[in-house]
Write an enzyme that holds these catalytic residues in place. Structure first.
Site, PDB file in Angstrom:
ATOM      1  N   HIS A 109       3.820   4.770  -3.635  1.00  0.00           N
ATOM      2  CA  HIS A 109       2.869   5.648  -4.324  1.00  0.00           C
ATOM      3  C   HIS A 109       1.455   5.292  -3.878  1.00  0.00           C
ATOM      4  O   HIS A 109       1.097   4.111  -3.829  1.00  0.00           O
ATOM      5  CB  HIS A 109       3.019   5.471  -5.839  1.00  0.00           C
ATOM      6  CG  HIS A 109       2.135   6.391  -6.608  1.00  0.00           C
ATOM      7  ND1 HIS A 109       2.412   7.739  -6.748  1.00  0.00           N
ATOM      8  CD2 HIS A 109       0.957   6.176  -7.242  1.00  0.00           C
ATOM      9  CE1 HIS A 109       1.443   8.302  -7.454  1.00  0.00           C
ATOM     10  NE2 HIS A 109       0.548   7.381  -7.762  1.00  0.00           N
ATOM     11  N   GLN A 173      -2.239   1.048   5.180  1.00  0.00           N
ATOM     12  CA  GLN A 173      -1.690  -0.084   4.412  1.00  0.00           C
ATOM     13  C   GLN A 173      -0.273   0.211   3.919  1.00  0.00           C
ATOM     14  O   GLN A 173       0.561  -0.690   3.814  1.00  0.00           O
ATOM     15  CB  GLN A 173      -2.605  -0.428   3.238  1.00  0.00           C
ATOM     16  CG  GLN A 173      -3.959  -0.935   3.655  1.00  0.00           C
ATOM     17  CD  GLN A 173      -3.854  -2.100   4.625  1.00  0.00           C
ATOM     18  OE1 GLN A 173      -3.149  -3.069   4.386  1.00  0.00           O
ATOM     19  NE2 GLN A 173      -4.556  -1.994   5.756  1.00  0.00           N
TER      20      GLN A 173
END
Ligand code: GAR
Length: 195
Positions: A109, A173
């Site tokens: 998420h 990331q």
């Protein structure tokens, strides 16, 4: 060796990061990539890597989530996965589906949960004036984006950031975090990883 299935809805860059990591001494192997969108570019990229793919278009099912899930479940179960990874899969799953994969389903998420579950995470972080953003890998439970956190990676929010610029910084990331968490998870390590 854990058998890993991945569900996507779009570009599938996280899925590709997972697939590319699952080689050599990795404790998992990709066995299936599924999508609710037959035009998802990630499907072809997974097929090119030799992984079985299938698409089940959710639109003909309308609001009948259970019927869509039953259709999507068939190829998933046929691949006999030990672990199911949601990677940009943009359909909310029913509690029944979640229960079936409880304790072996992960999601990534694009926010530092518990902040900003749901959609438009980067716009919300910018609107709130946050100085830090990031991504979270968590176990999927029936409550949306609220399962146990397995890992997070953080990035700074920079002056003048747009939603797109922040999303790209976070996505880079995501590509580090998700493979790192899956490696540990496939070895039975559910401790939290912070990058
Ligand atoms: C990723 O940023 C992922 O975190 C997000 O969708 C993007 C998919 O990109 N997922 C969610 O918002 C889930 N609610 P990808 O298809 O290139 O991996």
């Amino acid at each position: 060796m854990k058998r890993v299935a991945v569900l996507i809805s779009g570009g599938g860059s996280n899925m590709l990061a997972l697939l590319r990591d699952m080689v050599g001494d990795h404790p998992g192997r990709a066995v299936f990539v599924g999508s609710n969108d037959p035009t998802a570019p990630g499907l072809q990229r997974a097929a090119e890597l030799g992984v079985a793919v299938a698409a089940v278009d959710h639109r003909p099912f309308g609001r009948d989530r259970a019927a869509f899930e039953a259709a999507m479940l068939a190829p998933i179960l046929a691949s006999e996965p030990d672990i199911l990874c949601l990677a940009g899969f943009m359909r909310v799953l029913t509690p029944e589906f979640v229960r079936r994969f409880e304790g072996r389903m992960l999601n990534i998420h694009p926010s530092l949960l518990p902040k900003y579950p749901g959609l438009h995470t980067h716009a919300r972080a910018l609107a709130a004036g946050d100085t830090e953003a990031g991504c979270t890998v968590h176990e999927v439970t029936a409550e949306l984006d609220a399962g146990p956190i397995l890992g997070q990676a953080r990035v700074p929010v920079l002056p003048g950031d747009t939603e797109a610029a922040l999303a790209e910084r976070v996505l880079r990331q995501e590509h580090r975090l998700y493979p790192a968490v899956l490696r540990r998870y496939a070895q039975g390590d559910r401790s939290r990883l912070d990058l």
